[in-house]
Design an enzyme around this catalytic site. Sequence first.
Site, short mmCIF file in Angstrom:
data_model
loop_
_atom_site.label_atom_id
_atom_site.label_comp_id
_atom_site.label_asym_id
_atom_site.label_seq_id
_atom_site.Cartn_x
_atom_site.Cartn_y
_atom_site.Cartn_z
N LYS A 111 0.81 -1.22 0.00
CA LYS A 111 0.00 0.00 0.00
C LYS A 111 0.84 1.27 0.00
O LYS A 111 0.39 2.31 -0.44
CB LYS A 111 -0.97 0.00 1.19
CG LYS A 111 -2.06 -1.04 1.03
CD LYS A 111 -3.29 -0.75 1.86
CE LYS A 111 -4.37 -1.77 1.53
NZ LYS A 111 -5.59 -1.60 2.27
N LYS A 192 -4.85 -10.54 -5.83
CA LYS A 192 -6.12 -10.78 -5.14
C LYS A 192 -7.20 -9.78 -5.57
O LYS A 192 -6.89 -8.65 -5.94
CB LYS A 192 -5.93 -10.76 -3.61
CG LYS A 192 -5.77 -9.38 -3.00
CD LYS A 192 -6.02 -9.39 -1.49
CE LYS A 192 -6.18 -7.96 -1.00
NZ LYS A 192 -6.82 -7.80 0.26
N LYS A 195 -10.80 -4.15 -3.31
CA LYS A 195 -11.70 -3.00 -3.43
C LYS A 195 -11.02 -1.85 -4.14
O LYS A 195 -11.66 -1.00 -4.73
CB LYS A 195 -12.05 -2.47 -2.03
CG LYS A 195 -12.94 -3.35 -1.23
CD LYS A 195 -13.04 -2.75 0.17
CE LYS A 195 -13.66 -3.71 1.13
NZ LYS A 195 -13.33 -3.38 2.51
P1 ATP Z 1 -8.19 -3.70 -0.27
O1 ATP Z 1 -8.08 -4.81 -1.24
O2 ATP Z 1 -8.65 -2.45 -0.89
O3 ATP Z 1 -6.99 -3.55 0.58
P2 ATP Z 1 -9.79 -5.53 1.09
O4 ATP Z 1 -10.64 -5.97 -0.04
O5 ATP Z 1 -8.63 -6.36 1.53
O6 ATP Z 1 -9.32 -4.10 0.75
P3 ATP Z 1 -10.78 -5.41 3.85
O7 ATP Z 1 -11.91 -4.67 4.36
O8 ATP Z 1 -9.48 -5.01 4.34
O9 ATP Z 1 -10.77 -5.26 2.29
O10 ATP Z 1 -11.01 -6.96 4.06
C1 ATP Z 1 -12.09 -7.54 4.72
C2 ATP Z 1 -11.91 -9.04 4.81
O11 ATP Z 1 -11.94 -9.64 3.51
C3 ATP Z 1 -10.57 -9.47 5.41
O12 ATP Z 1 -10.76 -10.54 6.30
C4 ATP Z 1 -9.76 -9.92 4.23
O13 ATP Z 1 -8.82 -10.90 4.57
C5 ATP Z 1 -10.81 -10.48 3.31
N1 ATP Z 1 -10.42 -10.38 1.92
C6 ATP Z 1 -10.09 -9.27 1.24
N2 ATP Z 1 -9.82 -9.54 -0.04
C7 ATP Z 1 -9.98 -10.88 -0.20
C8 ATP Z 1 -9.84 -11.79 -1.30
N3 ATP Z 1 -9.51 -11.38 -2.50
N4 ATP Z 1 -10.10 -13.09 -1.08
C9 ATP Z 1 -10.47 -13.52 0.13
N5 ATP Z 1 -10.62 -12.73 1.22
C10 ATP Z 1 -10.36 -11.42 1.07
#
Ligand code: ATP
Length: 326
Positions: A111, A192, A195
Amino acid sequence: MKRVFSGVQPTGNIHIGNYLGALKQFVELQEDGDCIYCIVDMHSITLPQDPKELKTSILDVAALYMAIGLDPNKCTIFIQSDVSGHAELAWILMCNSYTGELSRMTQFKQKSKDEASAPAGLFTYPVLMAADILLYDTDIVPVGNDQKQHIELTRDIAQRINNTYGETFVVPDGRFLKEGARIMALDDPTVKMSKSSKNIHSRISLLDSPNKIKKSIMRSTTDSEGSIRFDASEKPGISNLLTIYSAFSGRRIEDLETEYSSAGYGAFKKDLVDVVCEELLPIQERFHEIRPSQELLNALKDGAERAENIAEKTMKRVKMRFGLGL
Ligand code: ATP
Ligand code: LTN
């Protein structure tokens, strides 16, 4: 009863990676755990946010929590910044964390690489996460695989303080799903689903219209071989779609491989659109009912009170151990 704690950031739209990797477990766990689910708004300001959008996003995530089946009578749902103990404990933990271990966090490295000058909060973000978890004497933290390193750090900090100051914290365990633990981006299955990706077709958000879901799935990146089988390293695209199909339908990947052995990618993708829509459309309906309701605000207010009660006790104990205050 085991104490369960987890959090989701109110940034952008919750996608199926968040849902399959983390949120779906939240719902299962509320049946036999003492579950606390937080909307971690203070984590989201580690990068600049528009205040109006942030407020909207917080309520969206809360309504989505309830729309996927979290029941405020069975679990506690609250907003992180409503309980001041998170920031207070984070400071104490920061004084017991090392800059060396924080600089090894891969999420920070990722990040911060696009920032001309990274905010200090982005660097200490994992310590605030540790505070979230330790504040509630948490036994289990259901999260996606990408959070493994942060959970390890939380355990290290808790053990370090327990060793130095005497038994202060419960040392938590992470709970990661094997399948669906890491959903990859639809446009690039080597990273992955996230968002923050600029391409909206890289992800399926829980509130996407059927049309958008269809577009994103039909144009998802696969390979030129044409056979539907799971092979994460050689065929990351189709393997990711199989993982999504399996997670949504509850069917085994091997069974899907057999069923689609003579089908083309197009037919498989079309069915996947139906499987995803079937689960998401009822969630969307509930979301639109809950989002404008007083019930939502009451749940968050109640949740904050319950969380505050637990947090206050922990903070008393921590301050006593450290010799802080009166
Ligand atoms: P960003 O990708 O923008 O950093 P994020 O999608 O990781 O955000 P968070 O709110 O930080 O969003 O994550 C919420 C939950 O979703 C966490 O437990 C994280 O591990 C899970 N998570 C996030 N992305 C994935 C993914 N691609 N596959 C599975 N679990 C995920
Ligand atoms: N860092 C997590 C979100 C998060 C969290 C938590 C998860 C903040 N505090 C406490 C579990 C427990 C993320 O980026 N997904």
